[in-house]
Design an enzyme around this catalytic site. Structure first.
Site, short mmCIF file in Angstrom:
data_model
loop_
_atom_site.label_atom_id
_atom_site.label_comp_id
_atom_site.label_asym_id
_atom_site.label_seq_id
_atom_site.Cartn_x
_atom_site.Cartn_y
_atom_site.Cartn_z
CG HIS A 167 -4.36 6.77 0.32
ND1 HIS A 167 -3.62 5.95 -0.33
CD2 HIS A 167 -4.09 6.96 1.35
CE1 HIS A 167 -2.33 6.17 0.33
NE2 HIS A 167 -2.75 6.74 1.32
CG ASP A 226 0.77 5.56 2.70
OD1 ASP A 226 -0.08 5.87 2.13
OD2 ASP A 226 1.51 6.49 3.03
CG ASP A 258 18.46 -15.98 -25.38
OD1 ASP A 258 17.73 -16.22 -26.31
OD2 ASP A 258 19.45 -16.63 -25.52
CD GLU A 303 1.24 14.81 8.72
OE1 GLU A 303 1.16 14.41 9.98
OE2 GLU A 303 2.04 15.58 8.18
CG ASP A 304 -3.25 14.17 5.59
OD1 ASP A 304 -2.09 14.81 5.81
OD2 ASP A 304 -3.14 13.07 4.79
CG HIS A 335 -2.33 5.23 6.34
ND1 HIS A 335 -3.35 4.90 5.48
CD2 HIS A 335 -1.69 6.14 5.73
CE1 HIS A 335 -3.09 5.21 4.24
NE2 HIS A 335 -2.20 6.26 4.51
MN MN Z 1 -1.40 7.78 2.80
#
Ligand code: MN
Length: 725
Positions: free
Chosen positions: A53, A144, A264, A81-82, A77
């Protein structure tokens, strides 16, 4: 343009190199390894290692041609957070800039957009704010979101709907706003795919089928245009246009028309070399086929707010079919695809010498730009998003940001910080320079508030503050201040009235009789009654009447009715006294400007004390006044003072009149503080003087002296005037 997802580090490095050959590749590889380690053991819903990712996100960033720091931040990034990685660690390894970006992306990630509409607008503003801080943060967040949307099918139904809805409402408009057209289009199509799968599928099939049918027609038209362009000595490459399913869907919905009606037309794009040649190509096309009236749009002369430029026209092509053309230069095309980033790159070519300005270095030059070329200023203005033209972002000296409505002043800012700061603010420095309190602050200003403990809020502030917070706080203060003053004024007026009736104020105030009188008048406490007197709601005579009537038996004897020494009002130099009252707040009314000798009256002005009017003041009559609020006052002849009056003289317009009148006034020992002369059509002159006199007797002498001057026709005192201070 290559849109597909980057899957490994070598591919990423190659992409970066393609537009930034001298990029620090070591940094990229180091960030990749850090990310691999940090996300070790984590997998995405698809089952892939998580690191896929961040690599894909960094890949999108290289498509947007961002600088190395942004690509590195893209790789990192999700680490704050993770994973167990800390900001300190990131800073040690990659420096402040990268941490700042990662931190910004993490913070945006925490903003929830799925709430009430108002809250959502608020959050969107936060996002925009972070953009003003560093636009790369938002670009990384968009990258992201783009990759998350590309891989959304691995999530559950509810989550997919939720994320798609948020993307459609927030991220796609944001991409549009900063002009990254292809990201906006791809996000919208992915949203449609997840929000309305059947619509999406039906459209996709219809478009594919129609394109197949049309292939030959498109080629035919393309060849005709190509030849005509070349025959005219122009350059031009002809392209078909990528399909934007969501755009078709929206058109169908908005105009309630069928797919056939929307789709069209054949759409072609021509890219040529110069702006002038865009118009030349347009001319060529219009000479080939008849343009449809009302369909020509000149976005070159008038670019869209996101800087998009192109010429649009629709013509009646071969076999009577409608063909839509977009004509633009290479640079315009880049702007349409990359937004502001592309604009910068284009601009940058004009300053080859500026080695420092790498792909996104421009952001740090934000401030310089403001002073720079006017087109740069315009550019920044559109970057600052007309979407939020109603707010400004300003900074405290420590660098934290406050959002204020446009038109706000330092006082609004002071109250936004703290009530105490607002209440005591005496001045402000904006970007280091002292400004008036009513100065209008602008986005990017750093504001320092100067305070003084002796300062209090001013009624005048209400005229210029914008925020409801400041208004409320100022009003609140004024109200409580009025309460205190009214209590004080009421007490003094009552004291005077009591003495006039031969009663001892101190004893009455102690006795509890006031409370009784208060109850009679419908007030809860004695203080409330006294304040009501001060406000002018209740007349002193009324209160004293209540007290005197049921004089309690055996009440202590009243003080002997010794007349108190005449006291002088607070505005001492005005020389006014209220019979028996001490230290009352007073001011001479500006409507009639009474001077000693004029018969005067005091009128209780709510919470502000007494205003002194001339008895014959026309305004006092017009006030529709409350008799209760009138107070008897008289001039204190013992206190001399200077008073300004306006005298209007009409004289024949001949030389020397002004000088003669002036010297007549001066001979009466009156000072002239201002003189104005207007010559009229009828050979008369109007002479206006502001004259300082002691009292009406003095004024009469002055008037007589003026009237005696040769050439003077009339002289009169002007009641209603106001000297500007
Ligand atoms: Mn992310």
């Amino acid at each position: 343009m290559v849109y597909e997802t980057v899957t490994d580090i070598d591919q990423l490095v190659a992409r970066l190199r393609s537009y930034q050959p001298d990029a620090d590749l070591g940094m990229i590889r180091k960030a990749y390894e850090f990310s691999v380690r940090a996300h070790q053991g984590q997998t995405r819903r698809s089952g892939e290692p998580y690191v896929q990712h961040p690599v894909a996100v960094a890949g999108v960033l290289t498509l947007l041609k961002t600088d190395v720091a942004a690509v590195v931040a893209g790789l990192l990034h999700d680490t704050l957070e993770d994973t167990v990685a800390t900001a300190d660690e990131l800073e040690r390894e990659f420096g402040k800039e990268v941490v700042h970006l990662v931190d910004g992306v993490t913070k945006i990630g925490k903003i929830t957009f799925r709430s009430s509409e108002e809250k959502q607008a608020e959050n969107f503003r936060k996002m925009v704010l972070s953009m003003a801080d560093d636009i790369r943060v938002v670009i990384i967040k968009l990258a992201d979101r783009l990759h998350n949307m590309r891989t959304l099918e691995h999530l559950g139904e509810n989550k997919r709907q939720e994320i798609s809805q948020e993307t459609l409402e927030i991220y796609a408009p944001l991409a549009n706003r900063i002009g990254i057209g292809w990201v906006k289009n791809e996000l919208e199509d992915l949203c449609l795919k997840h929000l309305k799968p059947d619509v999406y599928e039906a459209l996709r099939v219809s478009v594919a089928k129609r394109d197949e049918d049309r292939q030959q027609y498109i080629q035919e038209v393309g060849a005709l245009v190509q030849k005509a362009v070349e025959d005219n000595g122009l350059l031009g490459a002809i392209y078909g246009r990528p399909k934007h399913l969501y755009g078709i869907y929206q058109k169908m919905k908005k105009q309630s028309i069928s797919f056939d009606e929307v789709y069209d037309l054949t759409a072609l794009r021509i890219i040529t070399d110069t702006k002038m040649n865009c118009y030349a190509v347009l001319g060529v096309i219009h000479s080939l086929w008849r343009p449809l009236p009302g369909r020509f749009k000149d976005y070159i002369a008038i670019p869209k707010s996101n800087l998009y430029q192109s010429l649009h026209t629709t013509v009646v092509g071969p076999k009577g079919e409608h063909v839509e053309f977009q004509i633009r230069t290479e640079e315009m095309h880049r702007v349409a695809e990359y937004g502001i980033a592309a604009h910068w790159k284009y601009k940058e070519q004009d300053r080859i010498d500026d080695k420092d300005s790498k792909a996104f270095g421009w952001l740090r030059q934000f401030v310089e730009w403001q002073k720079d070329l006017p087109d740069n200023r315009q550019f920044m203005d559109s970057v600052k998003l007309e979407l939020f033209h109603d707010v400004v972002y300003v900074f405290t000296p420590k660098g934290s940001v406050k959002e204020l409505p446009k038109g706000s002043t330092p006082v609004d800012f002071a109250y936004a910080i703290h009530t105490e700061v607002g209440d005591h603010c005496v001045g402000a420095k904006v970007n280091g320079k002292i400004v008036p309190l009513k100065h209008e602050v602008a986005s990017g200003d750093t504001i320092e508030i100067l305070t003084s403990t002796s300062q209090t809020p001013h009624k005048d502030w209400l005229k210029f503050v914008r925020t409801s917070r400041a208004k409320t706080k100022i009003k609140h203060w004024i109200k409580s201040e009025e309460q205190i003053r009214s209590l004080e004024i009421g007490r003094r007026l009552l004291e005077a009235e009591l003495r006039r009736h031969g009663l001892a104020p101190a004893q009455v105030f102690k006795s509890g009789q006031l409370l009784e009188a208060a109850k009679h008048e419908g007030y809860e406490t004695a203080d409330e009654l006294v304040a009501a007197v001060g406000f002018g709601h209740v007349a002193t005579a009324q209160v004293v009447g209540r007290l005197a009537a049921p004089a309690p038996v055996g009440a202590p004897a009243a003080e002997p009715p010794s007349r108190p020494k005449p006291a002088v009002g607070k505005s001492g130099d005005k020389g006014i006294q209220v019979k028996g009252a001490r230290d009352l707040l007073m001011q001479l009314s500006r409507c009639c400007s009474p001077v000693p000798g004029d018969r005067i009256l005091g009128y209780i002005t709510r919470g502000r004390g007494l205003t002194i009017h001339a008895v014959d003041c026309p305004n006092l009559e017009a006030l529709d006044y409350d008799r209760e609020r009138l107070v008897e006052v008289e001039w204190d002849t013992a206190t001399p003072g200077r008073h300004s009056v306006k005298v209007a003289v009409i004289a024949e317009d001949k030389t020397g009149v002004l000088a003669n009148v002036s010297s007549a006034i001066a001979e009466c020992q009156a000072n002239i503080s201002r003189a104005e002369i207007i010559t009229r059509e009828d050979r008369k002159a109007e002479l206006d003087f502001i004259v300082e006199i002691a009292d009406t007797a003095h004024l009469n002498r002055v008037m007589k002296a003026i009237e005696r001057v040769n050439g003077v026709i009339t002289a009169r005192r002007v009641r209603s005037w106001q000297e500007r201070s």
